[in-house]
Design a protein around this motif. Structure first.
Motif, PDB file in Angstrom:
ATOM      1  N   TYR A 126       0.866  -1.174   0.000  1.00  0.00           N
ATOM      2  CA  TYR A 126       0.000   0.000   0.000  1.00  0.00           C
ATOM      3  C   TYR A 126       0.907   1.230   0.000  1.00  0.00           C
ATOM      4  O   TYR A 126       2.126   1.118  -0.097  1.00  0.00           O
ATOM      5  CB  TYR A 126      -0.926  -0.011   1.223  1.00  0.00           C
ATOM      6  CG  TYR A 126      -1.922  -1.158   1.213  1.00  0.00           C
ATOM      7  CD1 TYR A 126      -3.164  -1.016   0.613  1.00  0.00           C
ATOM      8  CD2 TYR A 126      -1.592  -2.389   1.793  1.00  0.00           C
ATOM      9  CE1 TYR A 126      -4.080  -2.069   0.596  1.00  0.00           C
ATOM     10  CE2 TYR A 126      -2.505  -3.449   1.778  1.00  0.00           C
ATOM     11  CZ  TYR A 126      -3.742  -3.287   1.175  1.00  0.00           C
ATOM     12  OH  TYR A 126      -4.644  -4.328   1.149  1.00  0.00           O
ATOM     13  N   HIS A 127       0.318   2.403   0.104  1.00  0.00           N
ATOM     14  CA  HIS A 127       1.106   3.633   0.135  1.00  0.00           C
ATOM     15  C   HIS A 127       1.123   4.174   1.565  1.00  0.00           C
ATOM     16  O   HIS A 127       0.319   5.046   1.935  1.00  0.00           O
ATOM     17  CB  HIS A 127       0.511   4.671  -0.825  1.00  0.00           C
ATOM     18  CG  HIS A 127       0.599   4.307  -2.264  1.00  0.00           C
ATOM     19  ND1 HIS A 127       1.736   4.489  -3.011  1.00  0.00           N
ATOM     20  CD2 HIS A 127      -0.315   3.747  -3.101  1.00  0.00           C
ATOM     21  CE1 HIS A 127       1.531   4.073  -4.250  1.00  0.00           C
ATOM     22  NE2 HIS A 127       0.291   3.619  -4.338  1.00  0.00           N
ATOM     23  N   PHE A 128       2.025   3.654   2.388  1.00  0.00           N
ATOM     24  CA  PHE A 128       2.245   4.178   3.740  1.00  0.00           C
ATOM     25  C   PHE A 128       3.394   5.176   3.678  1.00  0.00           C
ATOM     26  O   PHE A 128       4.418   4.937   3.032  1.00  0.00           O
ATOM     27  CB  PHE A 128       2.593   3.057   4.716  1.00  0.00           C
ATOM     28  CG  PHE A 128       1.393   2.314   5.244  1.00  0.00           C
ATOM     29  CD1 PHE A 128       0.775   2.712   6.419  1.00  0.00           C
ATOM     30  CD2 PHE A 128       0.888   1.217   4.556  1.00  0.00           C
ATOM     31  CE1 PHE A 128      -0.324   2.025   6.913  1.00  0.00           C
ATOM     32  CE2 PHE A 128      -0.214   0.522   5.041  1.00  0.00           C
ATOM     33  CZ  PHE A 128      -0.826   0.931   6.224  1.00  0.00           C
ATOM     34  N   PRO A 139      -0.542  15.493   6.619  1.00  0.00           N
ATOM     35  CA  PRO A 139      -0.507  14.452   5.582  1.00  0.00           C
ATOM     36  C   PRO A 139       0.743  14.551   4.724  1.00  0.00           C
ATOM     37  O   PRO A 139       1.320  15.635   4.559  1.00  0.00           O
ATOM     38  CB  PRO A 139      -1.776  14.727   4.764  1.00  0.00           C
ATOM     39  CG  PRO A 139      -2.678  15.467   5.683  1.00  0.00           C
ATOM     40  CD  PRO A 139      -1.776  16.300   6.546  1.00  0.00           C
ATOM     41  N   PRO A 140       1.176  13.440   4.129  1.00  0.00           N
ATOM     42  CA  PRO A 140       2.396  13.434   3.315  1.00  0.00           C
ATOM     43  C   PRO A 140       2.341  14.329   2.082  1.00  0.00           C
ATOM     44  O   PRO A 140       3.379  14.767   1.589  1.00  0.00           O
ATOM     45  CB  PRO A 140       2.535  11.963   2.918  1.00  0.00           C
ATOM     46  CG  PRO A 140       1.826  11.211   3.998  1.00  0.00           C
ATOM     47  CD  PRO A 140       0.664  12.082   4.375  1.00  0.00           C
ATOM     48  N   PRO A 150      -8.959  15.080   3.045  1.00  0.00           N
ATOM     49  CA  PRO A 150      -7.660  14.645   2.543  1.00  0.00           C
ATOM     50  C   PRO A 150      -7.675  13.184   2.124  1.00  0.00           C
ATOM     51  O   PRO A 150      -8.487  12.387   2.603  1.00  0.00           O
ATOM     52  CB  PRO A 150      -6.728  14.864   3.741  1.00  0.00           C
ATOM     53  CG  PRO A 150      -7.625  14.772   4.933  1.00  0.00           C
ATOM     54  CD  PRO A 150      -8.944  15.356   4.497  1.00  0.00           C
ATOM     55  N   ALA A 151      -6.750  12.833   1.227  1.00  0.00           N
ATOM     56  CA  ALA A 151      -6.642  11.457   0.746  1.00  0.00           C
ATOM     57  C   ALA A 151      -5.729  10.621   1.633  1.00  0.00           C
ATOM     58  O   ALA A 151      -5.227   9.578   1.209  1.00  0.00           O
ATOM     59  CB  ALA A 151      -6.116  11.443  -0.685  1.00  0.00           C
ATOM     60  N   TRP A 152      -5.515  11.051   2.867  1.00  0.00           N
ATOM     61  CA  TRP A 152      -4.616  10.358   3.791  1.00  0.00           C
ATOM     62  C   TRP A 152      -5.292  10.194   5.156  1.00  0.00           C
ATOM     63  O   TRP A 152      -6.003  11.090   5.616  1.00  0.00           O
ATOM     64  CB  TRP A 152      -3.320  11.146   3.983  1.00  0.00           C
ATOM     65  CG  TRP A 152      -2.504  11.272   2.739  1.00  0.00           C
ATOM     66  CD1 TRP A 152      -2.578  12.262   1.798  1.00  0.00           C
ATOM     67  CD2 TRP A 152      -1.488  10.373   2.294  1.00  0.00           C
ATOM     68  NE1 TRP A 152      -1.671  12.040   0.785  1.00  0.00           N
ATOM     69  CE2 TRP A 152      -0.981  10.880   1.073  1.00  0.00           C
ATOM     70  CE3 TRP A 152      -0.949   9.187   2.808  1.00  0.00           C
ATOM     71  CZ2 TRP A 152       0.038  10.243   0.360  1.00  0.00           C
ATOM     72  CZ3 TRP A 152       0.068   8.560   2.104  1.00  0.00           C
ATOM     73  CH2 TRP A 152       0.548   9.077   0.894  1.00  0.00           C
ATOM     74  N   THR A 153      -5.034   9.064   5.783  1.00  0.00           N
ATOM     75  CA  THR A 153      -5.490   8.814   7.150  1.00  0.00           C
ATOM     76  C   THR A 153      -4.305   8.349   7.976  1.00  0.00           C
ATOM     77  O   THR A 153      -3.499   7.515   7.518  1.00  0.00           O
ATOM     78  CB  THR A 153      -6.608   7.759   7.182  1.00  0.00           C
ATOM     79  OG1 THR A 153      -7.794   8.331   6.606  1.00  0.00           O
ATOM     80  CG2 THR A 153      -6.909   7.301   8.602  1.00  0.00           C
ATOM     81  N   GLN A 159       2.213   6.702  11.119  1.00  0.00           N
ATOM     82  CA  GLN A 159       2.291   6.761   9.666  1.00  0.00           C
ATOM     83  C   GLN A 159       0.913   7.071   9.068  1.00  0.00           C
ATOM     84  O   GLN A 159      -0.116   6.948   9.733  1.00  0.00           O
ATOM     85  CB  GLN A 159       2.839   5.450   9.101  1.00  0.00           C
ATOM     86  CG  GLN A 159       4.330   5.278   9.252  1.00  0.00           C
ATOM     87  CD  GLN A 159       4.904   4.225   8.325  1.00  0.00           C
ATOM     88  OE1 GLN A 159       4.313   3.164   8.123  1.00  0.00           O
ATOM     89  NE2 GLN A 159       6.081   4.505   7.761  1.00  0.00           N
ATOM     90  N   TRP A 160       0.936   7.471   7.808  1.00  0.00           N
ATOM     91  CA  TRP A 160      -0.281   7.776   7.067  1.00  0.00           C
ATOM     92  C   TRP A 160      -0.404   6.812   5.895  1.00  0.00           C
ATOM     93  O   TRP A 160       0.602   6.341   5.356  1.00  0.00           O
ATOM     94  CB  TRP A 160      -0.233   9.192   6.503  1.00  0.00           C
ATOM     95  CG  TRP A 160      -0.139  10.295   7.536  1.00  0.00           C
ATOM     96  CD1 TRP A 160       0.948  10.624   8.293  1.00  0.00           C
ATOM     97  CD2 TRP A 160      -1.159  11.214   7.889  1.00  0.00           C
ATOM     98  NE1 TRP A 160       0.674  11.694   9.107  1.00  0.00           N
ATOM     99  CE2 TRP A 160      -0.622  12.087   8.876  1.00  0.00           C
ATOM    100  CE3 TRP A 160      -2.477  11.422   7.477  1.00  0.00           C
ATOM    101  CZ2 TRP A 160      -1.356  13.127   9.435  1.00  0.00           C
ATOM    102  CZ3 TRP A 160      -3.210  12.466   8.032  1.00  0.00           C
ATOM    103  CH2 TRP A 160      -2.654  13.300   9.013  1.00  0.00           C
ATOM    104  N   TYR A 161      -1.648   6.518   5.481  1.00  0.00           N
ATOM    105  CA  TYR A 161      -1.840   5.712   4.274  1.00  0.00           C
ATOM    106  C   TYR A 161      -2.754   6.458   3.299  1.00  0.00           C
ATOM    107  O   TYR A 161      -3.629   7.232   3.683  1.00  0.00           O
ATOM    108  CB  TYR A 161      -2.394   4.321   4.587  1.00  0.00           C
ATOM    109  CG  TYR A 161      -3.820   4.292   5.107  1.00  0.00           C
ATOM    110  CD1 TYR A 161      -4.912   4.230   4.236  1.00  0.00           C
ATOM    111  CD2 TYR A 161      -4.075   4.320   6.481  1.00  0.00           C
ATOM    112  CE1 TYR A 161      -6.211   4.198   4.706  1.00  0.00           C
ATOM    113  CE2 TYR A 161      -5.381   4.293   6.959  1.00  0.00           C
ATOM    114  CZ  TYR A 161      -6.438   4.223   6.075  1.00  0.00           C
ATOM    115  OH  TYR A 161      -7.734   4.198   6.545  1.00  0.00           O
TER     116      TYR A 161
END
Length: 537
Positions: A126-128, A139-140, A150-153, A159-161
Motif C-alpha cells: 500500500y502507500h504508507f 498528511p504526506p 484529505p486522501a490520507w489517514t 504513519q499515514w496511508y
C-alpha cells in the motif's frame, strides 16, 4: 466473423437493487438468476454485475475484503457459478466488476500491514508514508480524496496511508510485484469459473506519479472532472493492462476487459483500448455532452475518430450507478450542469420524453451500448431520499463527489401496486425506499403496452440485431435546424429533433420505431421536440 463485443448491448446490474430472493431487502445472486429470462427477452447480449465480493460495504462493495469469494448478503461462489451457467444457457455473457485500485481496510493484507507496523514488507503493498510537520502531524502531500477531505489517514503508530476514495479503501501500491501477481491470479480465478470479462473500476488510477508530488493546494477532485493529475491516467497503467490482455487471450470465447477510465481527452481514453491492451473503455465524455445538434454531432465524431485510430469500437452510455439517471440529468445539461452533480426536480413527462429520444439515438450509433438497470423502464432519479437512509459514503462530507449516488440505486420495480413492487417478497423490506409512483413503471405494468418505455427498448434492441451490421459507418445527412440525422449502411436512417419546435422533414422511408408520436402525411413528417425516429430507407 465479427467479435461479439464490438457491437454488444451490455446491461449493468447493481446487485443489491435488482432482485431480492431471500427477502432481506438486499438484492442477491439467486435473485439475479431468477430474472435472467427477462434480460434475454429484453434483447441484451451481456450483463455486467457490480461488485458482489466479500466486503464490509463501506462503499457498496467497492471496498473488497476478499476478491475470491462472494459476500453472504449476495450468496455464495456456488451461486455465482450457477448464475454464469444459466446466463450462458440463455445466450447471455457475464462481465464482473474488478476493483484493483484499492482494497477494503479489512483486507488481510492491510490488517497485517497495520499489525506489523512501520517497515513491514506488507506496508509496501500500500502507500504508507511518514507525515509532514514537526511531529509528522500533517498528511504526506496535499492530495484530496474523491469523496472529500484529505486522501490520507493517520494510523496509531503515526504513519499515514493513501486512499483516493473513502478511508476504508486504501490504495494498492502497483509498483510492488506482489500486487500485480495477486491480481493475475484473481483474473484467472473468475475466468476459470466461466465469466466472460471484467469491468475495471478506476482503471486510470492504479499508477501514481513517483514521489507522490503535491498538486498545488487543490481543494477537491471530482470523479468526473479530475483533469491532469499525478495519480490518474499515468502511462504506467498500460503495462498492467498489456499483461492482463495476454491472460484474457489465453481463454476461449473472447473474454474481454472494459476500462472505467476518466482521462482529460478522448485520445487519452483511446490509449486504454490499443490492440494489445483492453477491449473497450467507457465513453464518459458522451455521457456528459449537451442535448443539441452541434454538441452531439461533435462528440459522436470525436468519439468515433479516437477509437478508430486504435482499431477499437466506441462505447455509448447515458446512465450508470455513479451518475444521476438521464431521465433527470438531460433536462439540465444545456445549463452547464455536470453529470453526477446533485439532482434537481424536473418535469417528469418532459424528462422521460427526452430520455427516450436520447436512448433511441444511442442505440442507433455504431459500437457497443451500455444500459443501466431500470432505464428501460424510464425510471427517474429519486431525489427525496431522507438523509438517514442514504449510504453513499460521500453524502455527509463537505467536499468531493457529491454523495447523491443513492438516488440512481433505488431497487427497481417488477410487479404489483405496493412496495417493494416484486423486488422482494410482498410486504418485505427494501434497502432504499421506492417511490409510490413506481407502481406505474414496473415491468408488469409496462409489458404489452405499445407506448411504454419497456416496449420501445424491446423493439429497438430487436431491430438493432436485424438492421445494423457491425462496423457500419455513420454518414451525416442534411436536416432542418435542430434536427440530427445520420445513416448507417445503405438502408437505415436515424433522425432526432433536439430543438424546441416541431420539425418538418421529408419522409425518408418506412418508420421502424420512434421514441414518441410521429405524424407522416403526403411525404412530409412532423417530428416533435425531443423525439427520435428510426427509418428503413
Amino acid at each position: 466473423m465479427t467479435s461479439w463485443w464490438r457491437d454488444a448491448v451490455i446491461y449493468q446490474i447493481y446487485p443489491r437493487s435488482f432482485a431480492d430472493l431471500n427477502g432481506d431487502g438486499i438484492g442477491d445472486l439467486p435473485g439475479i438468476r431468477s430474472r435472467l429470462p427477462y434480460l434475454s427477452d429484453l434483447g441484451v447480449d451481456a450483463v455486467w454485475l457490480s461488485p458482489f465480493y466479500l466486503s464490509p460495504q463501506a462503499d457498496a462493495g467497492y471496498d473488497v475484503a476478499d476478491y475470491r469469494t462472494v459476500d453472504p448478503i449476495f450468496g455464495s461462489v456456488a451461486d455465482a457459478h450457477l448464475l454464469v451457467s444459466d446466463a450462458h444457457d440463455l445466450g447471455l455473457r457475464v462481465i464482473v466488476d474488478l476493483v484493483p485500485n484499492h482494497s477494503s481496510d479489512q483486507h488481510v493484507w492491510f490488517q497485517q500491514a497495520l499489525a506489523e507496523g512501520p517497515g513491514s514488507p506488507l506496508r509496501a503493498r500500500y502507500h504508507f508514508r511518514e507525515g509532514r510537520g514537526e511531529h509528522g502531524e500533517l498528511p504526506p502531500n496535499d492530495w484530496p480524496s474523491i469523496f472529500g477531505g484529505p486522501a490520507w489517514t493517520r494510523v496509531a503508530d503515526g504513519q499515514w496511508y493513501l486512499h483516493l476514495f473513502a478511508a476504508e479503501q486504501p490504495d494498492f501500491n502497483w509498483d510492488h510485484p506482489a500486487v500485480a501477481d495477486e491480481f493475475r491470479t484473481i483474473l484467472r480465478f473468475w475466468l476459470d469459473l466461466g465469466v466472460d470479462g471484467f469491468r475495471i473500476d478506476v482503471a486510470h488510477g492504479l499508477v501514481k506519479e513517483p514521489g507522490l508530488p503535491d498538486v498545488g493546494g487543490l481543494a477537491e477532485w471530482h470523479l468526473f472532472d479530475v483533469g491532469e493529475s499525478p495519480c490518474f491516467d499515468r502511462d504506467g497503467v498500460h503495462d498492467i493492462y498489456r499483461s492482463w490482455r495476454a491472460i484474457l487471450d489465453e481463454y476461449p470465447g473472447e473474454r474481454i476487459a472494459v476500462a472505467e477510465a476518466w482521462a482529460p481527452t478522448l485520445n487519452r481514453v483511446a490509449n486504454y483500448v490499443r490492440p494489445d491492451e483492453l477491449h473497450q473503455a467507457f465513453n464518459f465524455s458522451y455521457l456528459g455532452s449537451g442535448w443539441d445538434v452541434a454538441a452531439q454531432r461533435a462528440m459522436i465524431d470525436d468519439s468515433l475518430a479516437a477509437t478508430a485510430a486504435v482499431g477499437a469500437p466506441t462505447t455509448w452510455t447515458l446512465s450508470n450507478h455513479d451518475v444521476v439517471r438521464h431521465t433527470n440529468r438531460l433536462m439540465h445539461v444545456n445549463n452547464g450542469e455536470v453529470a453526477g452533480k446533485k439532482p434537481t426536480e424536473v418535469d417528469q413527462v418532459a424528462g422521460l420524453r427526452r430520455a427516450r429520444a436520447a436512448s433511441l439515438l444511442l442505440l442507433a450509433l455504431p459500437g457497443s451500448a451500455y444500459l443501466y438497470q431500470g432505464e428501460e423502464l424510464g425510471l427517474p432519479e429519486v431525489i427525496d431520499l431522507p438523509p438517514e437512509v442514504r449510504q453513499d459514503p460521500a453524502f455527509h462530507r463537505a467536499t468531493g463527489q457529491d454523495g447523491y449516488r443513492d438516488g440512481c440505486r433505488v431497487p427497481i420495480p417488477w410487479s404489483g401496486t405496493t412496495a417493494p413492487y416484486g423486488f422482494g417478497p410482498e410486504g418485505g423490506p427494501s434497502w432504499l425506499p421506492q417511490p409510490e409512483s413506481w407502481a406505474e413503471l414496473s415491468v408488469e405494468a409496462q409489458t404489452g403496452v405499445p407506448t411504454s418505455t419497456l416496449t420501445m427498448y424491446r423493439e429497438a434492441l430487436s431491430l438493432r440485431r436485424k438492421v445494423f451490421a457491425a462496423g457500419d459507418d455513420l454518414a451525416w445527412r442534411d436536416a432542418p435546424a435542430g434536427v440530427l440525422a445520420f445513416d448507417r449502411g445503405s438502408s437505415f436512417r436515424c433522425t432526432v429533433n433536439m430543438g424546441t419546435e416541431p420539425a418538418h422533414i421529408t419522409t425518408p422511408g418506412e418508420v421502424l420505431t420512434t421514441s414518441g408520436p410521429v405524424k407522416t402525411e403526403n411525404g412530409t413528417t412532423v417530428l416533435l421536440p425531443d423525439t427520435t425516429a428510426w427509418w428503413s430507407i
